[in-house]
Design a protein around this motif. Structure first.
Motif, PDB file in Angstrom:
ATOM      1  N   LEU A   1      36.390  50.702  46.550  1.00 40.73           N
ATOM      2  CA  LEU A   1      37.908  51.574  45.538  1.00 40.73           C
ATOM      3  C   LEU A   1      37.759  50.539  44.079  1.00 40.73           C
ATOM      4  O   LEU A   1      38.578  50.784  42.952  1.00 40.73           O
ATOM      5  N   HIS A   2      37.282  49.231  43.898  1.00 41.87           N
ATOM      6  CA  HIS A   2      37.430  47.957  43.783  1.00 41.87           C
ATOM      7  C   HIS A   2      36.744  48.783  42.394  1.00 41.87           C
ATOM      8  O   HIS A   2      36.622  48.617  40.974  1.00 41.87           O
ATOM      9  N   ARG A   3      35.679  48.945  42.828  1.00 38.61           N
ATOM     10  CA  ARG A   3      34.175  49.857  41.915  1.00 38.61           C
ATOM     11  C   ARG A   3      34.689  50.837  41.083  1.00 38.61           C
ATOM     12  O   ARG A   3      35.108  50.773  39.725  1.00 38.61           O
ATOM     13  N   TRP A   4      35.808  52.109  41.522  1.00 35.01           N
ATOM     14  CA  TRP A   4      36.139  52.993  41.072  1.00 35.01           C
ATOM     15  C   TRP A   4      36.891  53.049  40.189  1.00 35.01           C
ATOM     16  O   TRP A   4      36.771  53.111  39.150  1.00 35.01           O
ATOM     17  N   TYR A   5      37.894  51.613  40.688  1.00 33.67           N
ATOM     18  CA  TYR A   5      38.687  50.831  39.380  1.00 33.67           C
ATOM     19  C   TYR A   5      37.963  50.399  38.494  1.00 33.67           C
ATOM     20  O   TYR A   5      38.853  50.556  37.301  1.00 33.67           O
ATOM     21  N   SER A   6      37.573  50.012  38.077  1.00 29.58           N
ATOM     22  CA  SER A   6      36.497  49.653  36.885  1.00 29.58           C
ATOM     23  C   SER A   6      35.915  49.995  35.939  1.00 29.58           C
ATOM     24  O   SER A   6      35.689  50.524  35.251  1.00 29.58           O
ATOM     25  N   GLU A   7      35.952  51.483  36.411  1.00 30.07           N
ATOM     26  CA  GLU A   7      35.074  52.152  35.678  1.00 30.07           C
ATOM     27  C   GLU A   7      35.776  53.146  34.457  1.00 30.07           C
ATOM     28  O   GLU A   7      34.781  53.347  33.574  1.00 30.07           O
ATOM     29  N   PRO A   8      37.253  53.409  34.775  1.00 26.40           N
ATOM     30  CA  PRO A   8      37.987  54.033  36.116  1.00 26.40           C
ATOM     31  C   PRO A   8      37.504  55.514  36.341  1.00 26.40           C
ATOM     32  O   PRO A   8      37.830  56.273  35.474  1.00 26.40           O
TER      33      PRO A   8
ATOM     34  N   LEU B   1      47.218  46.588  42.017  1.00 26.57           N
ATOM     35  CA  LEU B   1      46.050  46.835  42.845  1.00 26.57           C
ATOM     36  C   LEU B   1      44.688  46.588  42.197  1.00 26.57           C
ATOM     37  O   LEU B   1      44.208  46.641  43.757  1.00 26.57           O
ATOM     38  N   ALA B   2      43.989  46.201  40.997  1.00 28.64           N
ATOM     39  CA  ALA B   2      42.984  45.885  40.621  1.00 28.64           C
ATOM     40  C   ALA B   2      42.464  44.492  41.414  1.00 28.64           C
ATOM     41  O   ALA B   2      41.392  44.186  41.607  1.00 28.64           O
ATOM     42  N   ASP B   3      44.260  43.881  41.015  1.00 30.99           N
ATOM     43  CA  ASP B   3      44.007  41.954  40.829  1.00 30.99           C
ATOM     44  C   ASP B   3      43.677  42.451  42.983  1.00 30.99           C
ATOM     45  O   ASP B   3      42.995  41.231  43.166  1.00 30.99           O
ATOM     46  N   ALA B   4      44.636  42.597  43.155  1.00 25.59           N
ATOM     47  CA  ALA B   4      44.182  42.903  44.902  1.00 25.59           C
ATOM     48  C   ALA B   4      43.131  43.431  45.470  1.00 25.59           C
ATOM     49  O   ALA B   4      42.580  42.374  46.572  1.00 25.59           O
ATOM     50  N   LEU B   5      41.601  44.072  44.798  1.00 20.58           N
ATOM     51  CA  LEU B   5      41.171  44.492  45.286  1.00 20.58           C
ATOM     52  C   LEU B   5      40.210  43.592  44.862  1.00 20.58           C
ATOM     53  O   LEU B   5      39.096  43.082  46.078  1.00 20.58           O
ATOM     54  N   ALA B   6      40.246  42.930  44.277  1.00 19.88           N
ATOM     55  CA  ALA B   6      39.443  42.245  43.436  1.00 19.88           C
ATOM     56  C   ALA B   6      39.212  40.397  44.529  1.00 19.88           C
ATOM     57  O   ALA B   6      38.503  39.956  44.359  1.00 19.88           O
ATOM     58  N   ALA B   7      40.190  40.552  44.761  1.00 12.73           N
ATOM     59  CA  ALA B   7      40.666  39.163  45.647  1.00 12.73           C
ATOM     60  C   ALA B   7      40.170  39.924  47.176  1.00 12.73           C
ATOM     61  O   ALA B   7      39.556  38.912  47.371  1.00 12.73           O
ATOM     62  N   ILE B   8      40.228  40.731  47.519  1.00 10.35           N
ATOM     63  CA  ILE B   8      39.615  41.162  49.536  1.00 10.35           C
ATOM     64  C   ILE B   8      37.965  41.264  48.596  1.00 10.35           C
ATOM     65  O   ILE B   8      37.513  40.795  49.580  1.00 10.35           O
ATOM     66  N   VAL B   9      37.633  41.682  47.583  1.00 10.88           N
ATOM     67  CA  VAL B   9      36.310  41.878  47.275  1.00 10.88           C
ATOM     68  C   VAL B   9      35.977  40.376  47.363  1.00 10.88           C
ATOM     69  O   VAL B   9      34.425  40.029  47.732  1.00 10.88           O
ATOM     70  N   ASP B  10      36.252  39.040  46.641  1.00 11.58           N
ATOM     71  CA  ASP B  10      35.756  38.117  46.341  1.00 11.58           C
ATOM     72  C   ASP B  10      35.971  36.884  48.269  1.00 11.58           C
ATOM     73  O   ASP B  10      35.830  36.157  47.779  1.00 11.58           O
ATOM     74  N   GLY B  11      36.679  37.883  49.092  1.00 14.72           N
ATOM     75  CA  GLY B  11      36.609  37.074  50.523  1.00 14.72           C
ATOM     76  C   GLY B  11      38.236  36.035  50.630  1.00 14.72           C
ATOM     77  O   GLY B  11      38.686  35.418  51.074  1.00 14.72           O
TER      78      GLY B  11
END
Length: 389
Positions: free
Chosen positions: A8-15, A111-121
């Motif tokens: 989802l984080h990758r799909w957001y960045s494409e967007p 949501l992009a910020d949230a997904l980035a935080a999740i991916v970063d652990g």
């Protein structure tokens, strides 16, 4: 959504817009828990799972219809029936409530910020409105676990504050859950169902005693997602080389280390030294703390002697009732590796408030907790167990 956050984080960045289907309700037996998601993009690519396979096709079609027609967020229920069990039902006999919404990256920037935080652990909570007024469905609040503050959201102020408080509370327990809000003039006149997705920091396992059993237990604990610390006052034994699976190895007196290290209700304390000069001080400290599990290794004789010493040290009967000793479940374990399985099995049963008994000896849904057995089930199981030679 936590199970597919990377994609989802990758799909957001494409967007890339996509439809997100999330389990928001479970009745009876179901293979996957609340918050598990499946997502489908506009090209038909799918990621994730919500049922282990038995309703994926129907949910996939629902996601595609939502993407093609630009429809509104909606809930759907999938349950077992004789006619459609293998088409859109759960073969395990349970029921799922699934919330499906279209996600446009430009429409939910927080949501992009949230997904980035999740991916970063990083510890993260996302509160998602899954039932209530149509204009609020699918809206989200993101809470950063590092500072407990809400980030950007598109909700009314009073409702945002209440959702943030709920998310913060669940973040501290490390638990994804469905909460009910609203029904008042301050937050929202109508009732809301909000799914709070939680990615907490790893729970801690504190292993006291740099022995062979500790090496096996640290490996098992890490496999289950614990942040494992091995602590012993003897520097010759407490070395990283002896415990490669531990996140840290500490040379200190166990009770002194326990008194100064961060812990919470998910922390598991395992005392493996069976030496009174180590055991009694650290257990006295541990049993007075709000940790989730306290276990101590030793024979029945060692346990009885330890209990006398703990009472003499001022530990109350109420505190002693929390002590799991001898440590672990009755699995017939002999080796350090088998013992580690026995210990982590007891930790899981304690954390989920379940019996630790064979599922074949119980009745009712498999994935429903607590699953305490009916008295006749327990009596039958124990009678059979004791009758074995």
């Amino acid at each position: 959504m936590l199970n597919i956050a990377d994609t989802l984080h990758r799909w957001y960045s494409e967007p890339r817009p996509y439809a997100l289907a999330t389990v928001v309700g479970v009745q009876g037996s179901a293979p996957l828990p609340l918050g598990t998601s499946l997502a489908v993009d506009a090209d038909g690519n799918a990621v994730g799972s919500i049922s282990g396979g038995c309703v994926e096709g129907a949910v996939y079609d629902l996601c595609q219809r939502l993407l093609d027609g630009g429809g509104r967020a909606q809930r759907a229920r999938f349950g077992y029936s004789d006619d459609d069990a293998f088409a859109v039902g759960l073969t395990c006999g349970g029921e799922l409530d699934v919330f499906v919404q279209r996600i446009d990256p430009a429409g939910l920037p927080h949501l992009a910020d949230a997904l980035a935080a999740i991916v970063d652990g990083r510890p993260t909570a996302v509160a998602q409105v899954v039932d209530g007024p149509e204009d609020l469905l699918g809206r989200m609040v993101y809470v950063d676990g590092a500072d407990d503050t809400p980030h950007r959201d598109d909700l009314p102020g009073a409702l945002s504050r209440q959702l943030t408080a709920q998310a913060q509370a669940l973040l501290h327990t490390g638990r994804t859950a469905l909460v009910e809000l609203g029904g008042d003039a301050v937050t929202c006149p109508q009732r809301l169902s909000v799914l709070v997705h939680v990615r907490a920091s790893r729970p801690r396992m504190l292993v006291f005693g740099a022995v062979d059993f500790a090496a096996a237990l640290s490996q098992a604990g890490r496999f289950l997602g614990y942040r494992v610390t091995v602590c012993d006052a003897r520097p010759v034994f407490a070395t990283p080389a002896r415990f490669p699976h531990a996140d840290e190895v500490v040379v200190d007196w166990p009770h002194r280390y326990l008194g100064r290290t961060p812990l919470d209700a998910r922390t598991a304390v395992c005392v493996l030294t069976h030496d009174p000069k180590f055991d009694v001080p650290v257990l006295r400290e541990a049993l007075a703390l709000p940790v989730g599990y306290v276990g101590a290794m030793g024979s029945r004789r060692t346990h009885d002697h330890r209990m006398r010493l703990l009472r003499e040290a001022g530990v109350s009967d109420e505190q002693l009732a929390r002590l799991r000793s001898p440590i672990g479940l009755d699995l017939g374990a002999r080796s350090p590796e088998e013992t580690a399985v026995s210990v982590v099995a007891e930790i899981l049963a304690t954390r989920h408030e379940t019996t630790g008994l064979p599922l074949s000896g119980l009745t009712g849904p498999i994935h429903e907790a607590p699953r305490l057995p009916k008295s006749k089930d327990l009596h039958m199981f124990l009678s059979q167990r004791m009758a074995k030679p």
